[in-house]
Design a protein around this motif. Structure first.
Motif, PDB file in Angstrom:
ATOM      1  N   TYR A  32       9.971  -0.136 -14.540  1.00 59.45           N
ATOM      2  CA  TYR A  32      10.336  -1.530 -14.823  1.00 59.45           C
ATOM      3  C   TYR A  32       9.574  -2.556 -13.989  1.00 59.45           C
ATOM      4  N   GLY A  33       8.876  -2.133 -12.944  1.00 55.96           N
ATOM      5  CA  GLY A  33       8.122  -3.073 -12.103  1.00 55.96           C
ATOM      6  C   GLY A  33       8.945  -3.569 -10.934  1.00 55.96           C
ATOM      7  N   ILE A 268       7.475  -0.710 -25.250  1.00 51.56           N
ATOM      8  CA  ILE A 268       6.039  -0.744 -24.983  1.00 51.56           C
ATOM      9  C   ILE A 268       5.373  -2.014 -25.489  1.00 51.56           C
ATOM     10  N   GLU A 269       5.699  -2.379 -26.744  1.00 55.67           N
ATOM     11  CA  GLU A 269       4.813  -3.319 -27.436  1.00 55.67           C
ATOM     12  C   GLU A 269       4.908  -4.754 -26.922  1.00 55.67           C
ATOM     13  N   ALA A 270       6.121  -5.292 -26.835  1.00 53.65           N
ATOM     14  CA  ALA A 270       6.254  -6.666 -26.341  1.00 53.65           C
ATOM     15  C   ALA A 270       5.842  -6.729 -24.872  1.00 53.65           C
ATOM     16  N   ARG A 271       6.072  -5.614 -24.170  1.00 53.18           N
ATOM     17  CA  ARG A 271       5.717  -5.594 -22.753  1.00 53.18           C
ATOM     18  C   ARG A 271       4.204  -5.544 -22.574  1.00 53.18           C
ATOM     19  N   ASN A 272       3.556  -4.726 -23.377  1.00 53.04           N
ATOM     20  CA  ASN A 272       2.098  -4.677 -23.320  1.00 53.04           C
ATOM     21  C   ASN A 272       1.494  -6.049 -23.648  1.00 53.04           C
ATOM     22  N   ALA A 273       2.103  -6.735 -24.594  1.00 51.14           N
ATOM     23  CA  ALA A 273       1.594  -8.053 -24.998  1.00 51.14           C
ATOM     24  C   ALA A 273       1.692  -9.057 -23.854  1.00 51.14           C
ATOM     25  N   ALA A 274       2.775  -8.990 -23.084  1.00 51.78           N
ATOM     26  CA  ALA A 274       2.926  -9.898 -21.943  1.00 51.78           C
ATOM     27  C   ALA A 274       1.792  -9.674 -20.950  1.00 51.78           C
ATOM     28  N   VAL A 275       1.498  -8.412 -20.689  1.00 53.88           N
ATOM     29  CA  VAL A 275       0.448  -8.072 -19.736  1.00 53.88           C
ATOM     30  C   VAL A 275      -0.927  -8.485 -20.267  1.00 53.88           C
ATOM     31  N   ASN A 321       3.113  -9.937 -15.359  1.00 51.83           N
ATOM     32  CA  ASN A 321       2.710  -8.835 -14.467  1.00 51.83           C
ATOM     33  C   ASN A 321       3.320  -7.503 -14.884  1.00 51.83           C
ATOM     34  N   GLY A 322       4.025  -7.477 -16.025  1.00 54.63           N
ATOM     35  CA  GLY A 322       4.571  -6.222 -16.530  1.00 54.63           C
ATOM     36  C   GLY A 322       5.987  -5.935 -16.074  1.00 54.63           C
ATOM     37  N   THR A 323       6.471  -6.674 -15.095  1.00 52.96           N
ATOM     38  CA  THR A 323       7.859  -6.503 -14.665  1.00 52.96           C
ATOM     39  C   THR A 323       8.785  -6.950 -15.786  1.00 52.96           C
TER      40      THR A 323
END
Lengths: 381, 381
Positions: A32-33, A268-275, A321-323
């Motif tokens: 989760y960061g 994965i997907e929305a989180r990858n997009a933030a990064v 930052n992926g958190t």
């Protein structure tokens, strides 16, 4: 409301229950960061049938800029009546009643920008492929019942609300899957129509609406620049990219998706997009099962049935930052609040440099070639 | 070799230790996808200083196509001497010795296509920003010592090996970060030069090499079409996309990255790419700390030091449906083998339809505009 097959509340609750604190810290740091501080949401009134959770994403202090603090909220919910009737106004009212209670709590929590789940004022009836009566849920973005219902709440709480609805074009009668942005003064700031439409199992949504024609708009609200990537659009990195290039600071992903189809992809997907894009993302999924009057099939060789779901909730918010926050429940309604310092976007972009190293002209050239019928892939034998 | 600060083996080992089996199944189904069967790798000889793990990704049987089975392998390792000397041939030999033992095991496991970690024949000396003596590690892709070392192993085991090296251009002396593909007959099939170069903390790699000029080649091997997205390129969705559009079935991501910088992103990016592009991805990271003769700083305000790392390993493989293997250790050398049925790519593409719904011409148009200096973002006030 919890279905028997899907009893577990969340991954996070299992981790919390069994893993000792010191080890859990390690696991969470990888999965989760950074550890997020919890928000004090004691201004919300306790209600028994939905959860409220809040977290704080902090940025470093800067000597040249003040912090840019905004509170975002997302709501996930069951529909009003889990066994759906064909009386459209009645079904809609039951949803307004259920969601309205949660929106009031969002207001009490000081939320500045709130987003509801995809097609929130209706059951997710697209699985039936029946036009009648479900198309009656389609409504005007400008003065339909859902816009009117929310405008009062926007004004009351000085809150921007993103309202994903089934939209009927006032002139042509064409139906769209649309997110309406209503500002904190109750004015319709604009709308965005879903860019990518699924043809998957119970989600043969192309029966009802076509690929959106509104591009990738970013809405300049008093609380920051926001955009909406509706549901299936989260599978398309180019969709996320264009919202970023247009300047979005927060991208909402109102969705409706079920266990057995997409759950391992959800985190994965929305989180990858933030990064990848250096902005905050807010992933929202509805909750529970919905039962329809007539039988339908799901394109999976299984017998006809009337029940659709389980929508697994698990809404969450991610920083550039992926958190990420823990998810809301897999089974219960919920309001997730996050206090963001939007300065974090630029700070993370400075650290990682993805925008600088992106080589956009190279890809314009490559994608132009790849989109031509005469395209010859680059292969080495 | 385990550093004191980073004692824990893996997230998976903690989950396994504390969570009861029935609950662990639920957690894993959300976090990792479908349960993978383990491969029988008893043909490998037990060695005490590295781990061997293997999993099987299965596809549905089809009546018109035979299964397309391929065994891929990835190796993560410490360098030969954790305290690095300036004697380049000596350091290189120690690495060959260490990695060679693992490659032999890969051969015994029947691996068809093997990929090593980024810049595998050298310490990751870029943190020092010293040109001398580290540039001596740069070598010819065609007939440098690492290519020669591996060619014999390729032939012996009928195995394709992807060899990520520091490449010195034979004519211009320009240095590149390059993956050399050596086929199962020991021939150099071609090379790919890293497209996106980081400027982050200890990874100011632009000191040494420039953005690659080889496009997005896909290598047609006897065992399938492969591509290589080197390290920092995993942060760029467009890079992954172009390998897919050129027809890659398996994309390797040889990397070198450390705790405190990227670990929460590690499980997201290569996995998201597999889902978005409908191919298998193999993420590989080196392991351990490396100590250099002279002090260097890390661009983080902390005192000068000589030790670099901890590289956290955790190499893993993902299928196009998002199902992934557990990671290799965070602290130990390892060989991860996966048996893939490449038919799964098309089966998953048929289910999800991301290629059909991609709307490439829309994005060619939007990205063309976004890459122009006169670009005006789509904003609504």
């Amino acid at each position: 409301m919890t279905s028997e097959e899907e009893p577990f509340h969340s991954v996070e609750s299992i981790l919390q229950e069994f893993i000792p604190e010191e080890k859990l810290r390690l696991v969470n740091s990888v999965l989760y960061g950074e550890t997020l501080r919890k928000l004090d949401l004691s201004s919300a009134e306790a209600e028994s049938n939905f959860d409220v959770a809040g977290y704080k994403f902090e940025a470093k202090p800067e000597s040249s800029r003040q912090p840019r603090i905004v509170r975002v909220g997302v709501i996930q919910n069951h529909i009003g009546n889990p066994v759906v009737s064909t009386n459209v106004p009645q079904e809609r009212s039951a949803i307004y009643e259920r969601v309205g209670r949660i929106i009031h709590q969002a207001g009490r929590c000081g939320v500045n920008v709130l987003c509801l789940q995809e097609a929130w004022p209706m059951p997710f009836a697209f699985c039936t492929r029946e036009k009648h009566p479900w198309c009656e849920f389609a409504e005007s973005a400008i003065d339909g019942p859902s816009t009117k219902f929310l405008q009062a709440l926007c004004t009351k709480y000085n809150m921007v609300i993103v309202s994903p609805i089934l939209e009927r074009d006032d002139v042509t009668d064409v139906i769209w899957n649309t997110a309406v942005v209503i500002d904190n003064h109750g004015r319709v700031l604009g709308k965005h129509r879903k860019n990518h439409i699924p043809r998957v199992g119970d989600f043969n949504e192309s029966t009802y609406y076509f690929e959106g024609n509104t591009g990738h708009p970013v809405f300049e609200t008093e609380f920051g620049r926001i955009a909406i990537n509706i549901c299936y659009g989260r599978h398309h990195p180019l969709n996320w990219l264009m919202f970023g290039l247009n300047g979005a600071e927060i991208v909402f992903n109102p969705s409706a998706t079920i266990t057995g189809l997409s759950e391992p992809l959800w985190g994965i997907e929305a989180r990858n997009a933030a990064v990848a894009n250096g902005y905050f993302t807010c992933a929202i999924n509805r909750v529970g099962s919905e039962e329809f009057p007539n039988q339908f099939t799901s394109g999976d060789g299984k017998p006809a049935h009337t029940k659709f779901g389980h929508f697994y909730g698990s809404s969450y918010i991610t920083a550039p930052n992926g958190t990420r926050t823990p998810g809301l429940s897999r089974t219960r309604d919920g309001l997730l609040v996050a206090e963001l310092d939007l300065n974090l976007n630029r700070q993370v972009r400075d650290i990682w440099g993805f925008q600088m190293t992106q080589r956009l002209p190279l890809y314009v050239d490559s994608l132009t070639k790849a989109s031509e019928l005469s395209f010859e892939p680059q292969r080495m034998k």
